[in-house]
Write a protein that holds these residues in place. Structure first.
Motif, PDB file in Angstrom:
ATOM      1  N   UNK A  72      -7.549  13.721  29.506  1.00  0.00           N
ATOM      2  CA  UNK A  72      -6.309  13.113  29.997  1.00  0.00           C
ATOM      3  C   UNK A  72      -5.882  11.888  29.198  1.00  0.00           C
ATOM      4  N   UNK A  73      -6.735  11.463  28.322  1.00  0.00           N
ATOM      5  CA  UNK A  73      -6.405  10.276  27.527  1.00  0.00           C
ATOM      6  C   UNK A  73      -6.537   8.986  28.299  1.00  0.00           C
ATOM      7  N   UNK A  74      -7.431   8.967  29.281  1.00  0.00           N
ATOM      8  CA  UNK A  74      -7.588   7.731  30.072  1.00  0.00           C
ATOM      9  C   UNK A  74      -8.829   6.957  29.629  1.00  0.00           C
ATOM     10  N   UNK A  75      -8.720   5.650  29.718  1.00  0.00           N
ATOM     11  CA  UNK A  75      -9.858   4.801  29.365  1.00  0.00           C
ATOM     12  C   UNK A  75     -10.874   4.854  30.502  1.00  0.00           C
ATOM     13  N   UNK A  76     -12.104   5.198  30.164  1.00  0.00           N
ATOM     14  CA  UNK A  76     -13.127   5.323  31.205  1.00  0.00           C
ATOM     15  C   UNK A  76     -14.173   4.216  31.125  1.00  0.00           C
ATOM     16  N   UNK A 123      -1.581  11.742  21.264  1.00  0.00           N
ATOM     17  CA  UNK A 123      -2.366  11.857  20.025  1.00  0.00           C
ATOM     18  C   UNK A 123      -3.837  12.139  20.336  1.00  0.00           C
ATOM     19  N   UNK A 124      -4.329  11.504  21.373  1.00  0.00           N
ATOM     20  CA  UNK A 124      -5.746  11.705  21.724  1.00  0.00           C
ATOM     21  C   UNK A 124      -5.984  13.129  22.219  1.00  0.00           C
ATOM     22  N   UNK A 125      -5.083  13.643  23.021  1.00  0.00           N
ATOM     23  CA  UNK A 125      -5.272  15.015  23.513  1.00  0.00           C
ATOM     24  C   UNK A 125      -5.127  16.031  22.378  1.00  0.00           C
ATOM     25  N   UNK A 126      -4.274  15.714  21.409  1.00  0.00           N
ATOM     26  CA  UNK A 126      -4.163  16.596  20.234  1.00  0.00           C
ATOM     27  C   UNK A 126      -5.452  16.558  19.421  1.00  0.00           C
TER      28      UNK A 126
END
Lengths: 192, 483
Positions: free
Chosen positions: A147-151, A102-105
C-alpha cells in the motif's frame, strides 16, 4: 564533613536519572502496531536524501546500512545495482522521496516486500572550543510496498563532542566508526 | 511359580527353538548386491602436460537407490573435493601445475560407501616456462599522476630478460597493437589473446599496472603485475604486486632511508621477477581447500610472494562486518568475474586498484579461477553495460551465461577511500558477490583501515603504503569468504 552528608542524597537523586538514562536503549520514532514484520523478507534500500555538504556521504552511509542489514540475515537486501535498475525502470522523479504509486510500481519490478528510505541529516565534524569530533545523524523509514505506507521509522545521532572530549581534548572517533554506531543503533531499533 | 527348569521340562523350549530355526530358513527377498566401485577411468583430453582437461569416469555396481559421487584430488598431502553430485563423470582442468592423484567415493541411497584406490600420479606443468615467448605490454598508469612508464617497462624487460625469459621485441609488439588498434593495456581480451598467439607466437603476456608513483622524498612505488597465458581463453597464470616506500625501514639515524625512486623501482622489479621465478619452479604459495571441511591449507609456505601478504592477518585489517549466504559452499570450484569497483569519492582509479588486489588474492586459491579482467572489460563494452551503482542482476546474468563467460560468482563493490599520498594511508571499500546461476547476493563485506591503526610507539606496526594496506585488507576479506 557534615556538608558532604547533606549533599549526598540530593546529588544521588540528581545523578540517578542520568545513570538510568544511560541504561535505556533508543526507541524507534514510530512502529505500526498492525504490521506483521515477519512478512517482510526482501527489501530494497533506496538512495538516501543527503542534507549534508558532502556529496557522496549518503552513498557511503547507504552502503553501510544495506550491508549491515544483510549481515543480520534477518532480511534479504537487494544489491544497489538491481535497485538502481528498478528505479530507472519505474522512472522515479526523486528516488530519495518516492511517491506511493512509485513504490507500488517498484514492487512489481523488483518483487520486494518493503523499501527503506532515509535522510542523512548530519555527516561531518563539529567543533566546540578546541575540541573537534565527527557526528552522523540519520533517519530511516520502512515502507511496505503493498500500500505504500510507512510501517516503521527510526532515527539516530551518534558522535559529537562529549564532556570527556572537552575535558581531555580528544578528537572523537573516526567517521566510519561513528557511521557504524548509527547504523547499529537503527538496526537495534528495527529488530527490538 | 514357574522356574526355568520346569519350563524346559514341559518340553516347550525345544519346539520353540525348532520353530525359530525354521523361520530363519524362510525365503527372503534377496537384497541388492553391495555397492562397489568397479573402475575409475582417467583419460586426457589433449596434451596433459599443457594443462588440458582430464576426464574421470567412474563405474559402480550394486548399491540401493541413487548413487552420489565425490571426486577427490590429492596434491601434496592435501585432499580436496572437486565435484560432489550424481554425475559419474568429471571433466577437470588443473589450475596450478603439480602432481595430482584421483579417487572417487560413491555413496548409495542406503548410505553404503565405496571408495576407489588413489590413482597413479598425473603431473601437470605450467603452460609457460622459460622457453616461452613473452610480450611485455606498456605499463598501465593507475597512479593518477605522471610517471615514466617507458622507464618502468624497460626495467621490467631487463629484469625478465636477466631471468632468462624470451621477450618479444618492441617493434613486433607495436606493429601488432597498431594493427589491432589496442588502446587498453590493462588487460587482454579473448580476441587479442588468440591473435597474439597466432600472429606472433606469444605464449604469455605481461600486464603491469602502476598503482603509486611518488618521486619526492620519501619516494613511493607500487606495481601490480600479472602474466596471462594467451589463446582463445586467456587465463591468468601468475599475479603478484609490490609496494615500497623510501621511509619504511629508516633504521638507526635514518641510514636505511631510500631517497631515490629509481632504487625503489629496481627493488620492486627484482621482487616481481623473483616471484615469477618461484612460480615457474612450481613453488608459488597457494591455498587449497581441505576435503575434511577443516578450512584451507597453505601450500609452499608464506614466503615467495612479492607482496608478502600471506602472513598473519591482524584484527584491524579484517572486514568490519561481513555476510556470507548459508547456501555458499566455499570448498567447491568457482569461476569468478571481478568487475572494477565503483569509485565513490575515492581517488581516480581506486576502483580498479582494489579490484586488481582482489583478483590477486582470489587467484591464490586453487579452487577459484579468476577471469582475466581484459575479457570482462571486453564483454561489458560489447553489451554496453553501464553500471552506475554496481552490477544489476541483469548484468550478472550476462556474465553468468555459459555462452558468454560462464561465471559462477560475480564480484564487485565500491571504493570509498584510497589515500596513498604522502601522509597517512587510508583504504575503505565494500565487496559484494553474486552467485550467477542463483541470482542472489552471497557475500557482502565492508573494510576500512588506516596505516597507523594500532600504532602507539615509534611507528611500530605501521603499514607504510596504501598498497600493502589494500593487500592485507583484501586478503582478510577473501580469507573470510573462503574459510
Amino acid at each position: 564533613m557534615k556538608w558532604i552528608k547533606k549533599l549526598a542524597v540530593p546529588l544521588f537523586c540528581c545523578c540517578l536519572p542520568l545513570f538510568l538514562g544511560g541504561c535505556a536503549g533508543s526507541t524507534p520514532d514510530y512502529t505500526n502496531p498492525q504490521m506483521d514484520f515477519s512478512a517482510v523478507r526482501t527489501v530494497a534500500v533506496l538512495p538516501f536524501q543527503n542534507l549534508t555538504n558532502d556529496d557522496q556521504a549518503a552513498e557511503r552511509v547507504r552502503d553501510a546500512f544495506a550491508g549491515r542489514l544483510l549481515a543480520t540475515e534477518a532480511l534479504y537486501v537487494l544489491p544497489p545495482g538491481e535497485v538502481n535498475r528498478g528505479v530507472t525502470r519505474v522512472g522515479f522523479r526523486s528516488p530519495q522521496t518516492p511517491s506511493v504509486e512509485e513504490i507500488t510500481k517498484l514492487k512489481s519490478i523488483l518483487e520486494v516486500d518493503a523499501v527503506i528510505t532515509g535522510v542523512l541529516r548530519e555527516y561531518g565534524s563539529v567543533r566546540s572550543g578546541s575540541s573537534e569530533a565527527n557526528l552522523v545523524s540519520l533517519s530511516v523509514q520502512l515502507i511496505e510496498t503493498q500500500n505504500g505506507t510507512t510501517v516503521w521509522s527510526g532515527s539516530s545521532t551518534q558522535g559529537g563532542i562529549s564532556q570527556m572530549d572537552r575535558l581531555l581534548g580528544s578528537g572523537g572517533r573516526p567517521m566510519n566508526d561513528v557511521t557504524m554506531k548509527v547504523v547499529n543503533d537503527l538496526l537495534d531499533q528495527l529488530f527490538e | 511359580m514357574i522356574c526355568w527348569t520346569s519350563f524346559l521340562n514341559r518340553g516347550l523350549f525345544l519346539p520353540l527353538l525348532f520353530g525359530m530355526l525354521l523361520t530363519g530358513c524362510v525365503g527372503k527377498e534377496p537384497g541388492p548386491p553391495p555397492l562397489k566401485v568397479e573402475t575409475v577411468a582417467i583419460a586426457a583430453e589433449g596434451a596433459v602436460a599443457k594443462r588440458d582437461a582430464l576426464r574421470v569416469n567412474c563405474v559402480v555396481s550394486g548399491g540401493a537407490g541413487g548413487v552420489v559421487y565425490d571426486f577427490r584430488i590429492l596434491k601434496e598431502t592435501v585432499e580436496t573435493t572437486v565435484l560432489h553430485g550424481k554425475d559419474p563423470a568429471l571433466r577437470w582442468i588443473p589450475k596450478e601445475p603439480g602432481a595430482y592423484r584421483f579417487k572417487v567415493i560413491a555413496t548409495d541411497g542406503a548410505g553404503t560407501v565405496a571408495a576407489s584406490e588413489w590413482s597413479d600420479v598425473y603431473r601437470f606443468t605450467s603452460p609457460l616456462d622459460k622457453s616461452s615467448l613473452y610480450a611485455v605490454l606498456p605499463v598501465e598508469n593507475l597512479s593518477d599522476r605522471k610517471a615514466p612508464l617507458g622507464e618502468i617497462r624497460d626495467g621490467l624487460i631487463r629484469g625478465l630478460s636477466a631471468a632468462g625469459l624470451r621477450i618479444l621485441d618492441d617493434e613486433a609488439l607495436e606493429g601488432f597493437m597498431r594493427k589491432h588498434r589496442i588502446r587498453d593495456v590493462g588487460g587482454l581480451s579473448a580476441l587479442n589473446g588468440e591473435q597474439i598467439r597466432e600472429e606472433l607466437g606469444v605464449d604469455g603476456v605481461v600486464i603491469s599496472s602502476l598503482e603509486t608513483w611518488y618521486e619526492s622524498v620519501p619516494p613511493r612505488i607500487s606495481l601490480i603485475s600479472r602474466i596471462v597465458a594467451t589463446g582463445k581463453e586467456p587465463e591468468i597464470v601468475w599475479i603478484d604486486s609490490v609496494g615500497l616506500a623510501g621511509d619504511e625501514a629508516p633504521g638507526l639515524l635514518g641510514l636505511g632511508r631510500i631517497n631515490h625512486v629509481g632504487t625503489l623501482l629496481d627493488t620492486a622489479v627484482k621482487k616481481l621477477v623473483a616471484s615469477f621465478e618461484v612460480y615457474l619452479a612450481g613453488n608459488f604459495p597457494g591455498f587449497r581447500q581441505a576435503a575434511d571441511q577443516q578450512g584451507v591449507r597453505l601450500l609452499n609456505g608464506s614466503a615467495g610472494t612479492a607482496d608478502g601478504s600471506l602472513g598473519e592477518i591482524r584484527a584491524r585489517h579484517q572486514p568490519r562486518f561481513s555476510y556470507r549466504s548459508p547456501a555458499f559452499a566455499p570448498a567447491l570450484e568457482y569461476r569468478v568475474a571481478v568487475i572494477p569497483f565503483l569509485n565513490v569519492n575515492a581517488r581516480k582509479h581506486a576502483g580498479r586498484i582494489v579490484a586488481l588486489h582482489l583478483v590477486k588474492q582470489l587467484h591464490r586459491y586453487e579452487n577459484i579461477r579468476v577471469f582475466e579482467p581484459g575479457r570482462i572489460r571486453d564483454i561489458l563494452l560489447h553489451y554496453r553495460m553501464i553500471m552506475q551503482s554496481g552490477p544489476s542482476l541483469a548484468a550478472a546474468d550476462v556474465l553468468a551465461n555459459e555462452k558468454i563467460l560462464g561465471a559462477d560468482l560475480i564480484l564487485s563493490g565500491q571504493a570509498f577511500d584510497y589515500q596513498d599520498a604522502i601522509g597517512e594511508n587510508k583504504v575503505d571499500f565494500s565487496i559484494q558477490a553474486f552467485a550467477g546461476p542463483q541470482r542472489e547476493v552471497i557475500w557482502q563485506s565492508r573494510s576500512y583501515a588506516q596505516g597507523d591503526d594500532g600504532v602507539y610507539f615509534f611507528d611500530l606496526g605501521r603499514i607504510p603504503t596504501a598498497h600493502e594496506l589494500a593487500s592485507l585488507m583484501t586478503r582478510a576479506a577473501v580469507q573470510r569468504l573462503e574459510e
